[in-house]
Enzyme design. Structure first.
Site, PDB file in Angstrom:
ATOM      1  N   PRO A  14       1.231  -1.415  -0.286  1.00 28.63           N
ATOM      2  CA  PRO A  14      -0.657   0.111  -0.053  1.00 28.63           C
ATOM      3  C   PRO A  14       0.723   1.327  -0.094  1.00 28.63           C
ATOM      4  CG  PRO A  14       0.164  -0.855   2.353  1.00 28.63           C
ATOM      5  CD  PRO A  14       0.626  -1.884   1.456  1.00 28.63           C
ATOM      6  N   ASP A  72       9.648  -2.394  -8.868  1.00 32.45           N
ATOM      7  CA  ASP A  72      10.467  -3.547  -8.482  1.00 32.45           C
ATOM      8  C   ASP A  72      10.861  -4.301  -7.171  1.00 32.45           C
ATOM      9  OD1 ASP A  72      10.300  -3.208 -11.639  1.00 32.45           O
ATOM     10  OD2 ASP A  72      11.002  -1.278 -11.157  1.00 32.45           O
ATOM     11  N   GLY A 102       4.289   1.004  -8.057  1.00 35.43           N
ATOM     12  CA  GLY A 102       5.169   2.142  -7.306  1.00 35.43           C
ATOM     13  C   GLY A 102       5.622   3.362  -8.413  1.00 35.43           C
ATOM     14  N   ARG A 176       9.278   9.201  -3.853  1.00 35.56           N
ATOM     15  CA  ARG A 176       8.051   8.778  -4.603  1.00 35.56           C
ATOM     16  C   ARG A 176       6.756   9.003  -4.845  1.00 35.56           C
ATOM     17  NH1 ARG A 176       9.628   4.532  -0.145  1.00 35.56           N
ATOM     18  NH2 ARG A 176      11.150   2.704  -2.355  1.00 35.56           N
TER      19      ARG A 176
HETATM   20  P1  ADP Z   1       8.734   1.319  -5.636  1.00 40.69           P
HETATM   21  O1  ADP Z   1       8.703   1.850  -7.088  1.00 40.69           O
HETATM   22  O2  ADP Z   1       7.884   3.092  -4.793  1.00 40.69           O
HETATM   23  O3  ADP Z   1       9.689   1.697  -4.691  1.00 40.69           O
HETATM   24  P2  ADP Z   1       8.206  -0.676  -4.006  1.00 40.69           P
HETATM   25  O4  ADP Z   1       7.846  -1.994  -4.836  1.00 40.69           O
HETATM   26  O5  ADP Z   1      10.437  -0.824  -4.967  1.00 40.69           O
HETATM   27  O6  ADP Z   1       7.921   0.524  -4.772  1.00 40.69           O
HETATM   28  O7  ADP Z   1       8.687  -0.570  -2.643  1.00 40.69           O
HETATM   29  C1  ADP Z   1       9.412  -0.355  -2.134  1.00 40.69           C
HETATM   30  C2  ADP Z   1       9.944  -0.762  -0.706  1.00 40.69           C
HETATM   31  O8  ADP Z   1       8.803  -0.389   0.016  1.00 40.69           O
HETATM   32  C3  ADP Z   1      10.309  -2.283  -1.126  1.00 40.69           C
HETATM   33  O9  ADP Z   1      11.742  -1.832  -0.529  1.00 40.69           O
HETATM   34  C4  ADP Z   1       9.668  -2.772  -0.104  1.00 40.69           C
HETATM   35  O10 ADP Z   1      10.513  -4.193  -0.060  1.00 40.69           O
HETATM   36  C5  ADP Z   1       9.293  -2.277   0.318  1.00 40.69           C
HETATM   37  N1  ADP Z   1       7.944  -2.467   1.314  1.00 40.69           N
HETATM   38  C6  ADP Z   1       7.016  -3.624   1.033  1.00 40.69           C
HETATM   39  N2  ADP Z   1       5.878  -3.915   1.810  1.00 40.69           N
HETATM   40  C7  ADP Z   1       6.274  -2.601   2.657  1.00 40.69           C
HETATM   41  C8  ADP Z   1       4.955  -2.067   3.365  1.00 40.69           C
HETATM   42  N3  ADP Z   1       3.952  -2.690   3.478  1.00 40.69           N
HETATM   43  N4  ADP Z   1       5.617  -0.999   4.721  1.00 40.69           N
HETATM   44  C9  ADP Z   1       6.667  -0.723   4.072  1.00 40.69           C
HETATM   45  N5  ADP Z   1       7.133  -0.977   3.227  1.00 40.69           N
HETATM   46  C10 ADP Z   1       7.006  -1.980   2.035  1.00 40.69           C
HETATM   47 MG    MG Z   2      11.888   0.687  -5.693  1.00 41.39          MG
END
Ligand code: ADP
Ligand code: MG
Length: 478
Positions: A14, A72, A102, A176
């Site tokens: 989320p 990713d 993302g 982000r």
């Molecule tokens: P973005 O492209 O926005 O960076 P990502 O899929 O790369 O999205 O995720 C960003 C980070 O958030 C990753 O390191 C992931 O492991 C972490 N993550 C996943 N679920 C959660 C969560 N519920 N709360 C916080 N961080 C999370």
């Molecule tokens: Mg990322």
């Protein structure tokens, strides 16, 4: 005796990107999946590494595919979780898919292009990828085994970056909420404070027969019988099946049910409304019929919804760290941690003959597997998911800011290699080693920061399986 619909495990972060993953999932993805006759369970991640832990304890035979809705980073967790299992050999073959929600959506950009769509970002990219997912079809996916200075190993499906690219990625983490515009802003800011980094880059050139499955060897996996078309109207809400409160048969804790900026509770959803028309096309897992839903009414104020049981197996408990339960669905128990790196000596040992080494001042080094570095950034236009290659790109010091900007602007269409920039280098390799000589810097693997220091990696051709949808008529692959 009707064949069962394919079962997807959807993992939603989320907080990915602009925090819209859950909203987009509800309004666009779930209706499309329901219409395609796929069944799913949906889980929201609660924290970093949650997805990794979930897939490590998962009974994989119950699922036809694992789909991430984030950037990713979440798929990186899933693949590394699969490869950390004792039954990694089987587990890593489980088809995975990515639905871009993302800020870094590189793999989705490559899937979109493979599907024959024009380059898009944001919701359009999500709709294209959701449609491709529903149509079915997959390819083997090359994975990169990356060994870090401490000796620890991780697996990458995307990139290892050093210098300009990793600096921009990490410095813009706090932006982000901008979505993919985060990288445009970062590139401009990064150009203003351009650094060079001294380092030794060595690689094993890819010569002769590619060590990958033959191009065009589309995995004979999910392919829907019916061709879906996107209707111009907004997709209908997912009200096809009643949601039943029941005990989860998943080995998973129920997710946190609060979303940033969203007053409504976030249910764990399960929807088994598959139409028999599609069943059988996703036949990777066992053909056990679905257990009937328990048909218990939801308590009126229950903030949690529901996981309807879809197997009869007893629940598995999450394993304590370092102690994974044996996986009954794996045919053989091998030591966990993925395949051995037969091309690489230990990180502190000299490299064998046949390797090329250069010592330079670098602006950036980028080792990338698929074509895309971002949703609309084509770093290596000729890259394929299963070409068995690491595409090693670098930019030497001495490049002007204007020319570096030109390179990134040209990546829009992937035409930067045609610019004739003398500082831009490229080699197709099977393995590489990077020894940074500048004492401070940032290294990323798939956009996630890792320990800084010497690093080496080798490709494992076709180790994973990626749901890509069918190749597009206008796409790069016939
Ligand atoms: P973005 O492209 O926005 O960076 P990502 O899929 O790369 O999205 O995720 C960003 C980070 O958030 C990753 O390191 C992931 O492991 C972490 N993550 C996943 N679920 C959660 C969560 N519920 N709360 C916080 N961080 C999370
Ligand atoms: Mg990322």
């Amino acid at each position: 005796m009707l064949p069962r619909p394919p079962r997807l495990l959807l993992l939603v972060n989320p907080f990915g990107g602009r925090g819209l993953a859950w909203q987009w999932c509800k309004s666009h993805v779930l209706p499309m999946i329901a219409e395609a006759g796929l069944s799913f369970n949906l889980i929201q991640t609660e924290r970093q590494n949650h997805a990794r832990e979930l897939v490590q304890g998962l009974s994989l035979s119950e699922w036809d595919a694992i789909i991430t809705l984030s950037g990713d980073g979440l798929l990186y967790e899933v693949l590394n979780g699969l490869l950390a299992r004792p039954d990694w050999k089987e587990a890593v073959k489980k088809p995975v898919g990515i639905l871009p929600c993302g800020s870094g959506n590189a793999l989705a950009g490559a899937v979109n292009q493979h599907g024959g769509f024009a380059s898009v970002i944001g919701l359009d990219l999500l709709l294209n990828c959701s449609l491709l997912l529903c149509r079915g079809g997959s390819r083997p996916l090359d994975l990169l085994s990356v060994t870090l200075a401490s000796g620890s190993r991780c697996f990458s499906f995307l990139s290892v970056a050093w210098g300009f690219v990793s600096d921009v990625d990490i410095q813009t983490e706090r932006f982000r909420a901008l979505g993919s515009a985060r990288f445009t802003l970062g590139t401009v800011l990064g150009l203003a404070t351009l650094h060079t980094y001294r380092g030794r880059l060595s690689y094993l050139p890819a010569t002769g027969e590619p060590a990958s499955p033959k191009p065009g060897s589309t995995h004979n996996l999910p392919r829907a019988k019916s061709e879906l078309t996107l209707t111009p109207e907004p997709a209908p809400p997912a009200t096809h099946s009643p949601l039943h409160r029941s005990v989860s048969d998943l080995p998973l804790p129920l997710p946190v049910l609060a979303s940033p900026g969203s007053p409504e509770p976030l249910p764990v959803l399960s929807l088994n409304s598959g139409c028999p028309e599609l069943a059988g096309d996703w036949g990777g897992a066992e053909d056990a019929p679905l257990s009937p839903d328990p048909l218990l009414p939801s308590p009126p104020c229950s903030p949690r919804a529901v996981l309807s049981p879809i197997t009869k197996n007893p629940p598995e408990m999450p394993a304590p760290p370092g102690h994974l339960p044996p996986c009954p669905d794996g045919p053989e128990i091998a030591p966990s941690g993925g395949p051995p790196d037969h091309l690489l000596p230990p990180l502190d040992a000299p490299l064998p003959t046949g390797w090329v080494t250069m010592e330079e001042d670098f602006v950036l080094m980028l080792a990338i597997l698929p074509s895309h570095l971002g949703a609309d950034l084509v770093a290596v236009p000729h890259a394929r998911f299963d070409d068995g290659l690491v595409h090693l790109c670098w930019v030497r010091g001495g490049i002007s800011r204007a020319n570096l900007l030109r390179i990134f602007l040209a990546m829009d269409r992937g035409s930067h290699f045609g610019l004739g920039c003398p500082q831009l280098g490229y080699a197709a390799v099977r393995a590489f080693r990077l020894e940074p000589l500048t004492p401070r810097g940032v290294l990323t693997v798939d956009g996630e920061m890792v320990e800084y220091g010497p690093v080496q990696a080798q490709v494992h051709p076709g180790l994973g399986t990626l749901l890509t949808g069918p190749p597009g008529l206008l796409g790069p692959e016939p």
